[in-house]
Design a protein around this motif. Structure first.
Motif, PDB file in Angstrom:
ATOM      1  N   ASP A   1       0.831  -1.198   0.000  1.00  0.00           N
ATOM      2  CA  ASP A   1       0.000   0.000   0.000  1.00  0.00           C
ATOM      3  C   ASP A   1       0.873   1.259   0.000  1.00  0.00           C
ATOM      4  N   TYR A   2       1.948   1.233   0.782  1.00  0.00           N
ATOM      5  CA  TYR A   2       2.874   2.368   0.843  1.00  0.00           C
ATOM      6  C   TYR A   2       3.575   2.570  -0.506  1.00  0.00           C
ATOM      7  N   LEU A   3       4.017   1.489  -1.113  1.00  0.00           N
ATOM      8  CA  LEU A   3       4.673   1.570  -2.417  1.00  0.00           C
ATOM      9  C   LEU A   3       3.735   2.133  -3.478  1.00  0.00           C
ATOM     10  N   ASN A   4       2.481   1.734  -3.414  1.00  0.00           N
ATOM     11  CA  ASN A   4       1.498   2.155  -4.400  1.00  0.00           C
ATOM     12  C   ASN A   4       1.108   3.621  -4.224  1.00  0.00           C
ATOM     13  N   ASN A   5       0.828   4.022  -2.986  1.00  0.00           N
ATOM     14  CA  ASN A   5       0.268   5.343  -2.731  1.00  0.00           C
ATOM     15  C   ASN A   5       1.305   6.437  -2.495  1.00  0.00           C
ATOM     16  N   GLU A   6       2.451   6.068  -1.901  1.00  0.00           N
ATOM     17  CA  GLU A   6       3.464   7.077  -1.568  1.00  0.00           C
ATOM     18  C   GLU A   6       4.627   7.103  -2.566  1.00  0.00           C
ATOM     19  N   ILE A   7       5.145   5.936  -2.902  1.00  0.00           N
ATOM     20  CA  ILE A   7       6.273   5.870  -3.839  1.00  0.00           C
ATOM     21  C   ILE A   7       5.779   5.901  -5.281  1.00  0.00           C
ATOM     22  N   LYS A   8       4.552   5.407  -5.472  1.00  0.00           N
ATOM     23  CA  LYS A   8       3.884   5.423  -6.780  1.00  0.00           C
ATOM     24  C   LYS A   8       4.660   4.654  -7.843  1.00  0.00           C
ATOM     25  N   VAL A   9       4.991   3.419  -7.490  1.00  0.00           N
ATOM     26  CA  VAL A   9       5.652   2.538  -8.450  1.00  0.00           C
ATOM     27  C   VAL A   9       4.603   1.668  -9.135  1.00  0.00           C
TER      28      VAL A   9
END
Length: 229
Positions: free
Chosen positions: A197-205
């Motif tokens: 979820d963090y990768l998707n929403n914050e890092i946007k990978v």
């Protein structure tokens, strides 16, 4: 630059080995040098190949210039690099302790403020900054290559840096978390969902790429462990 004290006592062999660390390619030891009443602890890394030392030192210097949290190199002898001893704990140790001490952490609503969640997000941030600043991937995503000191993440071991997609680092990170013993627990799966979820929403990978790399690494890990049986 290595101090005269460290240079003198290292070269004369006036030191003892306190601990041997796991390393597939090189010899990595915690050593203690005695200089009168002064005691200095250092990490001694002996490389099997000179080219690997050259690559590691080059990357370390680059990361220092960019103000990344990495240990200081205090000297070089032939195929040996001497690093400052950071102390602290590895991310692997932090993960193991969290799962034992906080077994209910992910049984209900995810605790996004837990220490292990915060530390792993900081690791993702460290990797993201690496990708953005250098165009390189860390690749050797072993949680023992990340040290926690003063609530900061320090990365060690730079000889495998490569020009690959950032998704490779993130996928490998998720795969390694899942497969540290005990493997594939519900606790670890919930932790992975939070990190995804963090990768998707914050890092946007690209999460399709991340999950693809995670599955590729899980298959490699399974194959490696099958050969050991």
């Amino acid at each position: 630059m290595m101090s005269e004290t460290i240079q003198k006592y290292y070269q004369t062999g006036n030191y003892q080995v306190l601990r041997q660390f796991k390393s597939k390619k090189n010899r990595v030891q915690l050593i203690e040098i005695s200089a009168g009443q002064q005691v200095i602890r250092l990490i001694e890394k002996t490389f099997t190949e000179a080219v690997a030392l050259k690559k590691e030192l080059s990357m370390l210097n680059l990361l220092h210039e960019m103000a990344f949290s990495v240990p200081e190199c205090l000297g070089q002898f032939d195929r040996v690099l001497l690093y400052e001893y950071l102390g602290g704990m590895t991310l692997c140790e932090k993960l193991e302790i969290a799962e034992v001490c906080e077994p209910d952490l992910f049984s209900g609503p995810v605790n996004r403020d837990s220490e292990i969640t915060a530390l792993l997000k900081k690791t993702i941030d460290w990797l993201n900054r690496l990708h953005q600043k250098t165009g390189l991937t860390f690749y050797d995503i072993n949680l023992r290559n990340f040290i926690v000191r003063d609530n900061l993440i320090y990365a060690i071991d730079y000889e495998d840096f490569s020009k690959l997609k950032p998704a490779v680092d993130y996928g490998r990170l998720l795969a390694f978390i899942l497969t540290y013993k005990p493997v594939f627990t519900e606790w670890k799966k919930a932790l992975i969902r939070e990190l995804e979820d963090y990768l998707n929403n914050e890092i946007k990978v690209n999460m399709d790429e991340v999950r693809h790399e995670k599955e590729r690494e899980l298959a490699r890990i399974s194959e490696r462990r099958a050969k050991l049986v």
